[in-house]
Design a protein around this motif. Structure first.
Motif, PDB file in Angstrom:
ATOM      1  N   THR A   6      -0.078  -0.362 -10.152  1.00  0.00           N
ATOM      2  CA  THR A   6       0.205   0.186  -8.947  1.00  0.00           C
ATOM      3  C   THR A   6       1.279   1.029  -8.770  1.00  0.00           C
ATOM      4  OG1 THR A   6       0.717  -1.895  -7.880  1.00  0.00           O
ATOM      5  CG2 THR A   6      -1.540  -1.168  -7.847  1.00  0.00           C
TER       6      THR A   6
ATOM      7  N   ASP B  12      -3.730   2.056  -3.221  1.00  0.00           N
ATOM      8  CA  ASP B  12      -4.233   3.009  -2.218  1.00  0.00           C
ATOM      9  C   ASP B  12      -5.942   2.609  -2.139  1.00  0.00           C
ATOM     10  OD1 ASP B  12      -5.040   4.122  -4.568  1.00  0.00           O
ATOM     11  OD2 ASP B  12      -3.912   5.819  -4.446  1.00  0.00           O
TER      12      ASP B  12
ATOM     13  N   GLN C  54      -9.241   0.744   6.106  1.00  0.00           N
ATOM     14  CA  GLN C  54      -7.992   0.962   5.799  1.00  0.00           C
ATOM     15  C   GLN C  54      -7.101   1.087   7.371  1.00  0.00           C
ATOM     16  OE1 GLN C  54      -7.297   4.843   3.986  1.00  0.00           O
ATOM     17  NE2 GLN C  54      -5.218   4.403   3.397  1.00  0.00           N
TER      18      GLN C  54
ATOM     19  N   VAL D 101      -9.666  12.256   0.835  1.00  0.00           N
ATOM     20  CA  VAL D 101      -8.330  11.933   0.985  1.00  0.00           C
ATOM     21  C   VAL D 101      -7.501  13.104   1.875  1.00  0.00           C
ATOM     22  CG1 VAL D 101      -6.115  11.706   0.029  1.00  0.00           C
ATOM     23  CG2 VAL D 101      -8.030  10.198  -1.007  1.00  0.00           C
TER      24      VAL D 101
ATOM     25  N   THR E  93       0.755  -1.267   0.015  1.00  0.00           N
ATOM     26  CA  THR E  93      -0.108  -0.207  -0.013  1.00  0.00           C
ATOM     27  C   THR E  93       0.794   1.033   0.030  1.00  0.00           C
ATOM     28  OG1 THR E  93      -0.049   0.101   2.405  1.00  0.00           O
ATOM     29  CG2 THR E  93      -1.765  -1.012   1.102  1.00  0.00           C
ATOM     30  N   SER E  94       0.168   2.372  -0.297  1.00  0.00           N
ATOM     31  CA  SER E  94       1.149   3.554  -0.774  1.00  0.00           C
ATOM     32  C   SER E  94       1.479   4.065   0.767  1.00  0.00           C
ATOM     33  CB  SER E  94       0.156   4.734  -1.560  1.00  0.00           C
ATOM     34  OG  SER E  94      -1.074   4.712  -0.731  1.00  0.00           O
ATOM     35  N   ASP E  95       0.667   3.915   1.721  1.00  0.00           N
ATOM     36  CA  ASP E  95       0.817   4.523   3.119  1.00  0.00           C
ATOM     37  C   ASP E  95       1.309   3.522   4.201  1.00  0.00           C
ATOM     38  OD1 ASP E  95      -1.543   3.074   3.568  1.00  0.00           O
ATOM     39  OD2 ASP E  95      -2.510   4.861   4.344  1.00  0.00           O
TER      40      ASP E  95
END
Length: 589
Positions: A343, A348, A410, A492, A47-49
């Motif tokens: 991705t 995300d 999330q 977001v 995942t991006s975070d």
């Protein structure tokens, strides 16, 4: 490896009595509008975070209770019991005082009676629930998908001895668990001790899958009744941190490594029942799906097309055809590493939004194309259950007209903690809003009733947009998509604001995540954002009608596409042109 396993018999899909040991089951006609939900998930390594993500589309039928609400944390006296309620999913799913305030008894409603009880624990965590448990204050999230199974059981109160449904198991897990691993262990042990029953006692709804996440781990959890109808068979697999996956109404766990209790969890009955039935020999590989799934229900590709479609959007290339998913373990994996092209910056929430809105656009199965989509590309296909003489099946899309809601959990340890992204009704014409797991549920998501158009209900607003967009879907969906893009980008940004405002949720706070900033401020910010969504979506139908109503597009007549006219027999073989007059004088120009 496949050839070493015996092939358990598939249950006959007709109205005949079936006997497994001492339990008699009756298989019903396939219910086209039964719950048939899709779950997506991603580990924290992709995942991006650095969060984990689990989603769920609640694909029920008309009358589904689309409300969500917040159940408060509670303390319980020693020696008390927790009531267990039936798995009612239509409106109202529950009437009483054990859960949320929205379930309070009104008018001529009858209070829901418990079917049994289990010992209570001293403290239960706050959590959010819909048809199933969604996410708790410790950041444990859940997504559900009904599956077929070779065994199923009658519920207590319905002629059987199985006490716990997946609805109640998911709630108990969120009441008691601070990690996804613990949630799986709680559900498995309770199902074994008190008996598990599925959505129905027929093959297509007798088993279940939950995908459970926390900030660190994601688990796939499969469960079905045991042959006696009094216990359960279950298995769970840890999702590798760098993997994604999808569950679409069919088991996906394959070979269980019984020497690896870190990546696999299971009931003893997984082995004992398979051995007793002659389906498995100790020392040989045990393919859970091959042995305990009853395959796809409704039709071939009902599960597989969604798996293929979701993996495609994750950048994983897989074959689009097969013989039988149940007996092809190497075809669609339980989990896979996402492709870098799909991705580049990591998975995300926006990617999961897009997958849940997918109708296979740009593929041979594009549901916006062809005569069935009409001249304006409507991808939805209604039920055919009222047409028994008709033969054939529609493709099963990921986005579905009968969805009550879609959510994404999330799970994060940073900022304000876990975020619930929530979208009422069909995701393709809805808008995902962020709600911190530690915040209140905005009232617009607590309010809806089948058959009632309520301007203060987010479900009503999104359903109205979904319906009106069919006037000219190809153009109307562009208007809807533009609103989604703007509002979800604002969502977001809101999460970033909350993260900055509230600071980090420390690892030591996992036991019970509490806001480290003013709770009123958080709730006010979330309410303001969701009010904006409601205002925009309440106004979109007017925009669509004004721009595309009465066969016009922005004031100009919108001609039917030539390909569609040529496919219409009533047009091609319709009234002929006006005949020429044989003796009429030539017109002078």
């Amino acid at each position: 490896m496949e050839s070493s396993l015996p092939k358990p018999a598939r249950r006959t899909r007709t109205k005949h009595a079936l006997r497994f040991v001492t339990l008699v089951m009756v298989v019903q006609d396939i219910p086209t509008d039964s719950s048939a939900c899709t779950v997506l998930f991603a580990g924290n390594g992709v995942t991006s975070d650095g969060s984990t993500m689990v989603s769920h589309s609640d694909d029920g039928s008309w009358g589904q209770d689309a409300r969500i609400c917040a159940v408060p944390a509670r303390n319980h006296a020693p020696g008390t019991y927790r009531n267990v309620y039936p798995s009612t999913e239509g409106y109202p799913r529950y009437v009483g005082e054990d859960r949320c305030a929205i379930y309070a008894q009104h008018g001529n409603q009858t209070a829901t009676k418990p079917v049994g009880r289990i010992p209570q624990v001293p403290h239960t965590f706050a959590y959010k629930e819909g048809t199933y448990g969604i996410v708790n204050e410790a950041g444990v999230g859940i997504g559900e998908s009904t599956c077929s199974g070779v065994f199923s059981a009658h519920a207590v109160g319905d002629g059987g001895k199985a006490l716990l449904s997946i609805d109640e198991l998911s709630r108990v897990a969120l009441e008691r668990a601070t990690t996804s691993r613990k949630a799986v262990q709680i559900m498995g042990s309770l199902a074994e001790a008190h008996g598990f029953h599925g959505e129905s006692d027929s093959f297509e709804g007798g088993a279940e899958t939950l995908v459970v996440n926390d900030a660190d781990e994601v688990f796939i959890f499969h469960v079905l009744a045991d042959p006696t109808g009094t216990s359960a068979i279950w298995a769970a697999q840890r999702v590798p941190d760098n993997h994604v996956g999808v569950v679409a109404n069919m088991f996906t766990i394959r070979f269980i490594d019984f020497s690896d209790d870190y990546n696999f969890l299971w009931s003893k009955s997984v082995q004992t029942v398979a051995e007793a039935k002659g389906w498995w020999t100790p020392g040989k590989p045990l393919d859970f799906t091959r042995i305990y799934s009853d395959g796809e229900y409704a039709h071939k590709f009902y599960s597989g097309r969604r798996m293929w479609g979701a993996y495609r959007r994750f950048g994983v290339s897989l074959p689009d055809n097969y013989t039988d998913l149940r007996y092809q373990p190497g075809l669609y994996p339980a989990t896979a590493a996402p492709g870098p092209s799909a991705t580049p910056d990591g998975v995300d929430a926006l990617l999961l939004f897009a997958i849940h809105r997918d109708h296979y656009a740009g593929t041979p199965y594009d549901m916006t194309k062809g005569v069935a989509a009409g001249p304006w590309g409507n991808p939805d296909r209604w039920s055919t259950s009222s047409s028994p003489a008709a033969t054939g099946n529609w493709e099963r899309s990921i986005s579905l007209y009968r969805t009550a809601y879609t959510h994404i959990v999330q799970a994060r340890r940073s900022g304000i903690g876990a975020i619930l992204w929530f979208a009422p009704h069909q995701s393709s014409t809805s808008c995902f809003a962020p709600i911190p797991a530690s915040a209140l549920v905005p009232q617009m998501y607590e309010t809806t009733k089948p058959g009632v158009l309520d301007r203060r209900s987010a479900y009503s607003a999104h359903k109205y947009v979904n319906t009106v967009a069919r006037i000219h879907y190809r153009l109307a969906i562009e208007v809807v998509n533009a609103a989604q893009h703007t509002l979800e980008a604002a969502g977001v940004a809101l999460v970033k604001t909350l993260d900055t405002t509230c600071g980090d949720v420390r690892a030591s706070a996992r036991e019970s995540v509490r806001l480290s900033c003013n709770a009123t401020l958080v709730n006010d910010l979330v309410d303001a954002h969701t009010e904006q969504i409601l205002t925009v979506f309440n106004g979109l139908p007017d925009t669509i009608v004004n721009r595309f109503g009465s066969g016009y597009t922005e004031g100009s007549g919108d001609a039917y596409p030539t390909w569609w006219l040529n496919s219409m027999e009533s047009f091609v073989h319709g009234p002929p042109p006006v005949p020429a007059e044989p003796h009429a004088p030539s017109r002078v120009h």
